[in-house]
Design a protein around this motif. Structure first.
Motif, PDB file in Angstrom:
ATOM      1  N   ARG A  88       0.926  -1.269   0.032  1.00  0.00           N
ATOM      2  CA  ARG A  88       0.117  -0.061   0.002  1.00  0.00           C
ATOM      3  C   ARG A  88       0.848   1.014  -0.211  1.00  0.00           C
ATOM      4  O   ARG A  88       1.804   1.150   0.769  1.00  0.00           O
ATOM      5  N   VAL A  89       0.501   2.206  -0.702  1.00  0.00           N
ATOM      6  CA  VAL A  89       1.030   3.622  -0.837  1.00  0.00           C
ATOM      7  C   VAL A  89       0.135   4.681  -0.488  1.00  0.00           C
ATOM      8  O   VAL A  89      -1.044   4.464  -1.006  1.00  0.00           O
ATOM      9  N   PRO A  90       0.597   5.727   0.117  1.00  0.00           N
ATOM     10  CA  PRO A  90      -0.523   6.708   0.465  1.00  0.00           C
ATOM     11  C   PRO A  90      -0.618   7.464  -0.875  1.00  0.00           C
ATOM     12  O   PRO A  90       0.145   7.633  -1.917  1.00  0.00           O
ATOM     13  N   VAL A  91      -1.871   8.054  -0.890  1.00  0.00           N
ATOM     14  CA  VAL A  91      -2.223   9.072  -2.087  1.00  0.00           C
ATOM     15  C   VAL A  91      -2.468  10.361  -1.557  1.00  0.00           C
ATOM     16  O   VAL A  91      -3.465  10.486  -0.566  1.00  0.00           O
ATOM     17  N   LYS A  92      -2.034  11.552  -2.191  1.00  0.00           N
ATOM     18  CA  LYS A  92      -2.181  12.927  -1.904  1.00  0.00           C
ATOM     19  C   LYS A  92      -3.307  13.571  -2.388  1.00  0.00           C
ATOM     20  O   LYS A  92      -3.257  13.469  -3.688  1.00  0.00           O
ATOM     21  N   LEU A  93      -4.177  14.061  -1.740  1.00  0.00           N
ATOM     22  CA  LEU A  93      -5.248  14.650  -2.636  1.00  0.00           C
ATOM     23  C   LEU A  93      -4.886  16.241  -2.763  1.00  0.00           C
ATOM     24  O   LEU A  93      -4.512  16.910  -1.811  1.00  0.00           O
ATOM     25  N   ASP A  94      -4.924  16.698  -3.758  1.00  0.00           N
ATOM     26  CA  ASP A  94      -4.516  18.120  -4.334  1.00  0.00           C
ATOM     27  C   ASP A  94      -5.937  19.019  -4.080  1.00  0.00           C
ATOM     28  O   ASP A  94      -6.473  19.442  -5.131  1.00  0.00           O
ATOM     29  N   ALA A  95      -6.484  19.109  -2.860  1.00  0.00           N
ATOM     30  CA  ALA A  95      -7.783  19.500  -2.585  1.00  0.00           C
ATOM     31  C   ALA A  95      -7.369  20.432  -1.335  1.00  0.00           C
ATOM     32  O   ALA A  95      -6.418  20.281  -0.472  1.00  0.00           O
ATOM     33  N   GLY A  96      -8.718  20.973  -1.075  1.00  0.00           N
ATOM     34  CA  GLY A  96      -8.694  21.854   0.257  1.00  0.00           C
ATOM     35  C   GLY A  96      -8.962  21.173   1.455  1.00  0.00           C
ATOM     36  O   GLY A  96      -9.050  19.835   1.595  1.00  0.00           O
ATOM     37  N   ALA A  97      -9.013  21.814   2.505  1.00  0.00           N
ATOM     38  CA  ALA A  97      -9.278  21.174   3.997  1.00  0.00           C
ATOM     39  C   ALA A  97     -10.808  20.290   3.984  1.00  0.00           C
ATOM     40  O   ALA A  97     -10.829  19.474   4.644  1.00  0.00           O
ATOM     41  N   TRP A  98     -11.601  20.751   2.862  1.00  0.00           N
ATOM     42  CA  TRP A  98     -12.899  19.985   2.711  1.00  0.00           C
ATOM     43  C   TRP A  98     -12.971  18.606   2.617  1.00  0.00           C
ATOM     44  O   TRP A  98     -13.593  17.745   2.970  1.00  0.00           O
TER      45      TRP A  98
END
Length: 261
Positions: free
Chosen positions: A43-53
């Motif tokens: 498993r690898v982490p995925v970063k969301l390029d989105a805001g605090a919501w």
């Protein structure tokens, strides 16, 4: 209002045929690949390029997603990617997925446990620990319906039978309403005769498809549309489109050439 709505739908199809822009089946771009992974997939982490919501979904994705090292999202600006792990009965999907120097990123997506018994859309029940208001906007489509749902799979075509409902995207949908199983809409139409996202279409069961001459793939689609129906899942801002499995992971294009579908 079925007669009125389908009359307008038929007019849209005729216009697209005359202008050469549709209707379409998206496969090698703007669809999604499906990576089915085993229990040992790292498993690898995925970063969301989105805001605090996006924090609730980011918290789930930070725990890791079993994305194969050679995985590639679909071609096209939507960059869809779908991962399914049967051993945990869990599905992850992403919109605008990309593998960068620091790992995997996405603009949005979804995660769903107990896929085999889920109702087929994202909600607060999709993942443990969500509040009653969370999870409903998850998913890489604008309806909270998973991208893989309703997609024509290569196994369907090899078998010669599509044994499930079909997903359909249309140029635009209603702005202020949507229909089950959709959980939201991104439509902009205020026309009183607009189609709502989630609309369930079907070929009249009284139509004898066996008496109609059509190519094999068209017949498969028609039989599925009559037996299981068609769900309006998203908008294209362009043309009407069905979706078939993106074949990138297989290293060849089974839809093209003399031996293609």
């Amino acid at each position: 209002r079925s007669s009125t709505l389908m009359g307008l739908f038929a007019s849209e199809i005729s216009k697209e045929i005359k202008t050469g822009i549709g209707p379409w089946i998206s496969e090698t771009s703007y669809s999604t690949p499906l990576y089915t992974v085993g229990p040992g997939q790292a498993r690898v982490p995925v970063k969301l390029d989105a805001g605090a919501w996006a924090a609730p979904l980011q918290a789930v994705l930070s725990r890791g997603v079993p994305i194969p090292a050679n995985a590639r999202p679909a071609a096209g600006t939507d960059g869809h990617l779908t991962i399914y792990q049967p051993s945990t009965d869990t599905l992850w999907e992403f919109w605008r997925a990309a593998k960068r120097a620091d790992g995997w990123h996405a603009s949005w997506g979804g995660a769903m446990e107990h896929v085999s018994t889920s109702p087929g859309y994202y909600s607060s029940a999709s993942w443990p620990g969500l509040s009653a208001s969370q999870g409903w906007n998850w998913g890489s489509t604008a309806t909270s319906l998973p991208m893989i749902g309703g997609t024509i799979m290569l196994d369907d075509l090899r078998r010669g039978s599509i044994d499930h409902a079909l997903a359909l995207d249309v140029p635009n949908v209603c702005k202020r309403s949507f229909a089950f199983p959709a959980q939201r809409t991104d439509g902009t139409s205020t026309d009183t005769n607009c189609l709502p996202e989630g609309a369930h279409l079907r070929i009249d069961p009284s139509v004898d498809l066996a008496k109609l001459s059509m190519p094999p793939i068209t017949r498969m689609l028609a039989v599925a549309a009559q037996r299981y129906g068609i769900d309006v899942r998203d908008v294209t801002h362009h043309a009407v489109a069905f979706y078939a499995e993106d074949p990138t992971q297989y290293g060849s294009n089974p839809y093209a050439g003399a031996a293609g579908f």
